[in-house]
Design an enzyme around this catalytic site. Sequence first.
Site, mmCIF file in Angstrom:
data_model
loop_
_atom_site.group_PDB
_atom_site.id
_atom_site.type_symbol
_atom_site.label_atom_id
_atom_site.label_comp_id
_atom_site.label_asym_id
_atom_site.label_seq_id
_atom_site.Cartn_x
_atom_site.Cartn_y
_atom_site.Cartn_z
ATOM 1 N N PHE A 144 -3.991 4.393 -5.946
ATOM 2 C CA PHE A 144 -3.622 3.490 -7.036
ATOM 3 C C PHE A 144 -4.413 2.183 -6.985
ATOM 4 O O PHE A 144 -5.093 1.803 -7.949
ATOM 5 C CB PHE A 144 -2.116 3.218 -6.978
ATOM 6 N N GLY B 221 0.811 -1.200 0.000
ATOM 7 C CA GLY B 221 0.000 0.000 0.000
ATOM 8 C C GLY B 221 0.847 1.254 0.000
ATOM 9 O O GLY B 221 1.940 1.292 -0.573
ATOM 10 N N LEU B 222 0.346 2.309 0.657
ATOM 11 C CA LEU B 222 1.030 3.603 0.746
ATOM 12 C C LEU B 222 1.331 4.178 -0.632
ATOM 13 O O LEU B 222 2.416 4.708 -0.883
ATOM 14 C CB LEU B 222 2.322 3.471 1.570
ATOM 15 N N CYS B 223 0.353 4.055 -1.547
ATOM 16 C CA CYS B 223 0.534 4.592 -2.902
ATOM 17 C C CYS B 223 -0.728 5.326 -3.351
ATOM 18 O O CYS B 223 -1.157 5.216 -4.499
ATOM 19 C CB CYS B 223 0.911 3.493 -3.891
ATOM 20 N N GLY B 224 -1.318 6.049 -2.414
ATOM 21 C CA GLY B 224 -2.480 6.858 -2.754
ATOM 22 C C GLY B 224 -3.666 6.016 -3.176
ATOM 23 O O GLY B 224 -3.935 4.961 -2.608
#
Length: 246
Positions: A94, A89-92
């Site tokens: 996406f 995760g941690l990709c907005g």
Amino acid sequence: MASLKDMRTRIASVKATRKITKAMQMVAAAKLRRAQEAALAARPYAERMDRMLGGIARRVTSREGASPLLVGTGKDQVHLLVVMSAERGLCGGFNSNIAKLARQDANRLIREGKTVKILCVGRKGADNLRRDLNRYIVDRVDFRSIKQMSYAQAEDVAKRVMTMFAAGEFDVCTIYFSEFKSVIAQKPTALQLIPAQVPEVKAGAADGKAEAIHEYEPSEEEILSELLERNIATQIFRGLLENAAS
């Protein structure tokens, strides 16, 4: 009030952190550049593959005996949705944007009375869809141990899809991925793989000159059958590279 020694220690700590952050920025920029170059390099090959399939398919006058990958099974009752997302995760937005598009299509198909099956490539897509579509998820491909995507991973997914199709488990297959536009813009995309959506090829060249005549050995049908199988892995590989850049 902090002592002079404490202030010096704090200044040294901030400078060290700044050096580490700068190094991380340089590494991230290099990774982005490589991923972007790979995604952009894959597009012309995938697009040329589409045009080639369209040209050969146009020459095959008879659909009798043609590959089911081109003409389908004659039905569109069972749909396989191959949802390709990230492992982390941690990709907005996406992952959620890809899952949102797949969820919209799945719910539409279900309302139309179709049977939906979902193959998740990537952990985050499966986590997102599991909340309300868990009973439709038939399998999941895990690439957490893969640091850089290669054609081998695309072939693994393609073989799984082909095995399911050969067993008569679905009629239509669509892949979902995020097309890379820029660092801040990605477009969730759905691409139908089976039956192949080959582009229409107009007779004659665009500049008005006569179209080149090609002779194929072996026959167009045999070449088309081989290309259709290779096209599945090619388009999946393109989707994986687009995801990596996005």
